[in-house]
Design a protein around this motif. Structure first.
Motif, PDB file in Angstrom:
ATOM      1  N   VAL A 148      91.531  57.730  15.095  1.00  0.00           N
ATOM      2  CA  VAL A 148      91.100  56.328  14.941  1.00  0.00           C
ATOM      3  C   VAL A 148      89.576  56.239  15.059  1.00  0.00           C
ATOM      4  CG1 VAL A 148      91.238  54.029  15.983  1.00  0.00           C
ATOM      5  CG2 VAL A 148      93.292  55.432  15.833  1.00  0.00           C
ATOM      6  N   GLU A 149      89.028  56.915  16.080  1.00  0.00           N
ATOM      7  CA  GLU A 149      87.564  56.910  16.287  1.00  0.00           C
ATOM      8  C   GLU A 149      86.833  57.427  15.067  1.00  0.00           C
ATOM      9  OE1 GLU A 149      86.294  59.294  19.596  1.00  0.00           O
ATOM     10  OE2 GLU A 149      86.023  57.550  20.863  1.00  0.00           O
ATOM     11  N   LEU A 150      87.342  58.550  14.559  1.00  0.00           N
ATOM     12  CA  LEU A 150      86.657  59.185  13.431  1.00  0.00           C
ATOM     13  C   LEU A 150      86.714  58.294  12.187  1.00  0.00           C
ATOM     14  CD1 LEU A 150      85.256  61.958  13.468  1.00  0.00           C
ATOM     15  CD2 LEU A 150      87.151  62.789  12.092  1.00  0.00           C
ATOM     16  N   ALA A 151      87.885  57.700  11.947  1.00  0.00           N
ATOM     17  CA  ALA A 151      88.042  56.831  10.772  1.00  0.00           C
ATOM     18  C   ALA A 151      87.092  55.634  10.873  1.00  0.00           C
ATOM     19  CB  ALA A 151      89.487  56.364  10.672  1.00  0.00           C
ATOM     20  N   LEU A 152      86.977  55.053  12.063  1.00  0.00           N
ATOM     21  CA  LEU A 152      86.092  53.890  12.233  1.00  0.00           C
ATOM     22  C   LEU A 152      84.620  54.295  12.119  1.00  0.00           C
ATOM     23  CD1 LEU A 152      87.989  52.087  15.129  1.00  0.00           C
ATOM     24  CD2 LEU A 152      87.603  51.171  12.844  1.00  0.00           C
ATOM     25  N   SER A 153      84.286  55.485  12.590  1.00  0.00           N
ATOM     26  CA  SER A 153      82.868  55.870  12.480  1.00  0.00           C
ATOM     27  C   SER A 153      82.502  56.234  11.040  1.00  0.00           C
ATOM     28  CB  SER A 153      82.458  56.969  13.462  1.00  0.00           C
ATOM     29  OG  SER A 153      83.485  57.809  13.760  1.00  0.00           O
ATOM     30  N   VAL A 154      83.446  56.803  10.287  1.00  0.00           N
ATOM     31  CA  VAL A 154      83.149  57.055   8.863  1.00  0.00           C
ATOM     32  C   VAL A 154      82.953  55.712   8.155  1.00  0.00           C
ATOM     33  CG1 VAL A 154      84.001  58.046   6.691  1.00  0.00           C
ATOM     34  CG2 VAL A 154      84.403  59.255   8.817  1.00  0.00           C
ATOM     35  N   SER A 155      83.801  54.731   8.482  1.00  0.00           N
ATOM     36  CA  SER A 155      83.671  53.390   7.894  1.00  0.00           C
ATOM     37  C   SER A 155      82.298  52.795   8.193  1.00  0.00           C
ATOM     38  CB  SER A 155      84.723  52.442   8.457  1.00  0.00           C
ATOM     39  OG  SER A 155      85.948  52.707   7.892  1.00  0.00           O
ATOM     40  N   SER A 156      81.854  52.926   9.450  1.00  0.00           N
ATOM     41  CA  SER A 156      80.548  52.371   9.839  1.00  0.00           C
ATOM     42  C   SER A 156      79.419  53.037   9.070  1.00  0.00           C
ATOM     43  CB  SER A 156      80.285  52.599  11.328  1.00  0.00           C
ATOM     44  OG  SER A 156      81.123  51.807  12.057  1.00  0.00           O
ATOM     45  N   TRP A 157      79.509  54.367   8.960  1.00  0.00           N
ATOM     46  CA  TRP A 157      78.468  55.113   8.245  1.00  0.00           C
ATOM     47  C   TRP A 157      78.401  54.653   6.795  1.00  0.00           C
ATOM     48  CZ3 TRP A 157      77.991  58.440   4.091  1.00  0.00           C
ATOM     49  CH2 TRP A 157      76.810  59.178   4.029  1.00  0.00           C
ATOM     50  N   ARG A 158      79.583  54.484   6.180  1.00  0.00           N
ATOM     51  CA  ARG A 158      79.629  54.072   4.761  1.00  0.00           C
ATOM     52  C   ARG A 158      79.109  52.647   4.598  1.00  0.00           C
ATOM     53  NH1 ARG A 158      83.009  57.570   1.666  1.00  0.00           N
ATOM     54  NH2 ARG A 158      83.746  55.950   0.254  1.00  0.00           N
ATOM     55  N   ASN A 159      79.369  51.841   5.580  1.00  0.00           N
ATOM     56  CA  ASN A 159      78.864  50.471   5.567  1.00  0.00           C
ATOM     57  C   ASN A 159      77.324  50.473   5.580  1.00  0.00           C
ATOM     58  OD1 ASN A 159      78.956  47.688   5.738  1.00  0.00           O
ATOM     59  ND2 ASN A 159      78.920  47.726   7.961  1.00  0.00           N
ATOM     60  N   ILE A 318      88.037  55.234  26.924  1.00  0.00           N
ATOM     61  CA  ILE A 318      87.039  54.525  26.124  1.00  0.00           C
ATOM     62  C   ILE A 318      87.117  55.062  24.702  1.00  0.00           C
ATOM     63  CG2 ILE A 318      84.572  54.216  25.719  1.00  0.00           C
ATOM     64  CD1 ILE A 318      84.107  54.221  28.678  1.00  0.00           C
ATOM     65  N   ILE A 319      87.235  54.162  23.759  1.00  0.00           N
ATOM     66  CA  ILE A 319      87.308  54.580  22.352  1.00  0.00           C
ATOM     67  C   ILE A 319      86.144  53.942  21.605  1.00  0.00           C
ATOM     68  CG2 ILE A 319      88.706  54.408  20.248  1.00  0.00           C
ATOM     69  CD1 ILE A 319      91.136  54.446  22.227  1.00  0.00           C
ATOM     70  N   SER A 320      85.348  54.800  20.992  1.00  0.00           N
ATOM     71  CA  SER A 320      84.229  54.299  20.205  1.00  0.00           C
ATOM     72  C   SER A 320      84.789  53.719  18.902  1.00  0.00           C
ATOM     73  CB  SER A 320      83.278  55.471  19.943  1.00  0.00           C
ATOM     74  OG  SER A 320      82.381  55.139  18.939  1.00  0.00           O
ATOM     75  N   THR A 321      84.380  52.497  18.572  1.00  0.00           N
ATOM     76  CA  THR A 321      85.002  51.835  17.410  1.00  0.00           C
ATOM     77  C   THR A 321      84.023  51.590  16.257  1.00  0.00           C
ATOM     78  OG1 THR A 321      84.572  49.712  18.464  1.00  0.00           O
ATOM     79  CG2 THR A 321      86.757  50.665  18.805  1.00  0.00           C
ATOM     80  N   GLY A 322      82.839  52.224  16.335  1.00  0.00           N
ATOM     81  CA  GLY A 322      81.863  52.043  15.264  1.00  0.00           C
ATOM     82  C   GLY A 322      80.938  50.874  15.555  1.00  0.00           C
ATOM     83  N   LYS A 323      79.793  50.858  14.867  1.00  0.00           N
ATOM     84  CA  LYS A 323      78.759  49.821  15.027  1.00  0.00           C
ATOM     85  C   LYS A 323      78.342  49.688  16.489  1.00  0.00           C
ATOM     86  CE  LYS A 323      80.442  47.166  11.112  1.00  0.00           C
ATOM     87  NZ  LYS A 323      81.164  45.985  10.683  1.00  0.00           N
TER      88      LYS A 323
END
Ligand SMILES: Cc1cc2nc3c(=O)[nH]c(=O)nc-3n(C[C@H](O)[C@H](O)[C@H](O)COP(=O)(O)OP(=O)(O)OC[C@H]3O[C@@H](n4cnc5c(N)ncnc54)[C@H](O)[C@@H]3O)c2cc1C
Length: 356
Positions: A148-159, A318-323
């Motif tokens: 989940v963390e990785l998917a959200l951080s890839v999304s943030s990067w692409r954003n 703690i889960i990093s969720t991007g942004k």
């Protein structure tokens, strides 16, 4: 001089190296043999993926740490082990002898193709992340918090880089199901906000002609797939005819010592502790095992009785969720915000700084 070999630069062995920065061992020759000069801290993979950290900021220079701890360093991957003869063979062709040995190695499955069983060490993971981030239709498979963390951080990067195609997460269960219904509900909201497309309770059947087909018949377009699975055992122990569990993890007692070969120790994700066979394999337990592993190796060398490792679970996650935001989960309570990410960032940076 007694020869102690430490195989792998995992969390438990890092703890031994930290102790050796302040401790001098006479009559003991200690060598660390590990696949890479650098040990990547997986807790910071999400921040790296999002573009918040450089590669140098999420890794530990093992060669430098060993030199300061008066430990010899060898960069090699162990491919074969004979516990009776007390010898190991490295990928380099080198043969290593020992009196006492400890393993803290963990190969990860992170192949691009779902059907292969290629085991990829973490130091190759960075290249995979870089490829995945900018790929046309990246798909991440897994139901752990890491997936989940990785998917959200890839999304943030692409954003950040204005790549409009969304990232897809295929989860065999509900998102964060092991953290309870509140966490699942919250992470779904966050995923929607982050333009993360997700499929729950879906299992990948095959990946062919740019499409993933799930067992329920759902077809999902992909350009690259990254499975974030549970740890897989190294074949090393089974081939060496060491006692292993049904998944091939080295069996050790709660003293982190192998029952059949008392001069073989192990910790971290490569072992299963016989009396705690259900214990989740993660870096929290691997880190907690480090000090006991080191004390028990010394006790073994001095003919003293060994102490037992008693696992306990971290009360919160703690889960990093991007942004630069994060989700704090404590029992049935979930808190979301920037402060969570700053707390995680503080702890992660502190961990890295302990080794420089
Ligand atoms: C993307 C991702 C994110 C993650 N995020 C988290 C997280 O946030 N929190 C968490 O608890 N866990 C996380 N994990 C899992 C975490 O990485 C492991 O649980 C933890 O690192 C295990 O520690 P370890 O000490 O067993 O081994 P590792 O830290 O993996 O170290 C293994 C070492 O062994 C070396 N090695 C491997 N094979 C050999 C060999 N044959 N010969 C010599 N050396 C070898 C490697 O080079 C490495 O130095 C994540 C994993 C991934 C892939």
């Amino acid at each position: 001089m007694t020869k102690l070999l430490l195989i792998g630069g995992g969390h438990a062995h890092l703890s031994i190296l930290r102790s050796l920065l302040h401790e001098k061992m006479s009559d003991l020759e200690i060598t660390l043999i590990t696949s890479s000069k650098f040990q990547y801290y997986s807790g910071m993979f999400s921040g790296f993926t999002e573009g918040l950290y450089d590669e140098d900021e999420i890794r530990i220079d093992l060669e430098s740490l060993c030199s300061r701890a008066s430990v010899s360093f060898i960069e090699d991957t162990i491919i074969s082990f004979d516990p009776m003869q007390k010898v190991l063979l490295g990928f380099s062709g080198e043969i290593y002898h020992f009196d006492v040995i400890s393993f803290d190695i963990e190969p990860w499955v992170s192949s691009e193709l779902i059907s292969t069983s290629e085991l990829t060490p973490k130091h190759h993971f960075i290249e995979k992340i870089k490829k995945l981030r900018s790929s046309e239709a990246p798909v991440i498979v897994g139901d752990s918090s890491r997936a989940v963390e990785l998917a959200l951080s890839v999304s943030s990067w692409r954003n950040t880089y204005n790549l409009s195609n969304s990232v897809t997460l295929i989860s065999p269960s509900s998102l964060l199901h092991s953290y309870g219904a509140k966490a699942t509900k919250k992470i779904r909201e966050i995923a929607h906000d982050h333009n993360l497309e997700f499929y729950e309770n879906e299992q990948v059947n095959e990946a062919k002609d740019s499409y993933v087909t799930t067992k329920n018949g759902t077809k999902i377009k992909y350009s690259i797939i990254l499975p974030i699975t549970e740890p897989k055992a190294s074949s090393l122990f089974k081939q060496a005819l060491l006692p292993v569990d049904s998944d091939g993890f080295l069996l050790v007692e709660d003293t982190l010592q192998n029952d059949e070969y008392p001069y073989v120790f192990g910790a971290g994700n490569c072992v299963t502790i016989s009396m705690y066979s259900e214990l989740v394999k993660n870096d929290f337990h691997a880190t907690k095992q480090g000090p006991i592993l080191w004390r028990n190796i010394k006790r073994f060398l001095f003919g003293q009785s060994l102490e037992s490792f008693k696992p306990y679970t971290s009360p919160f996650s703690i889960i990093s969720t991007g942004k630069q935001q994060g989700l704090f989960i404590f029992r049935n309570v979930t808190l979301y915000g920037k402060w969570v990410w700053y707390m995680k960032n503080f702890n992660d940076q502190k961990f890295i700084k302990r080794h420089v």
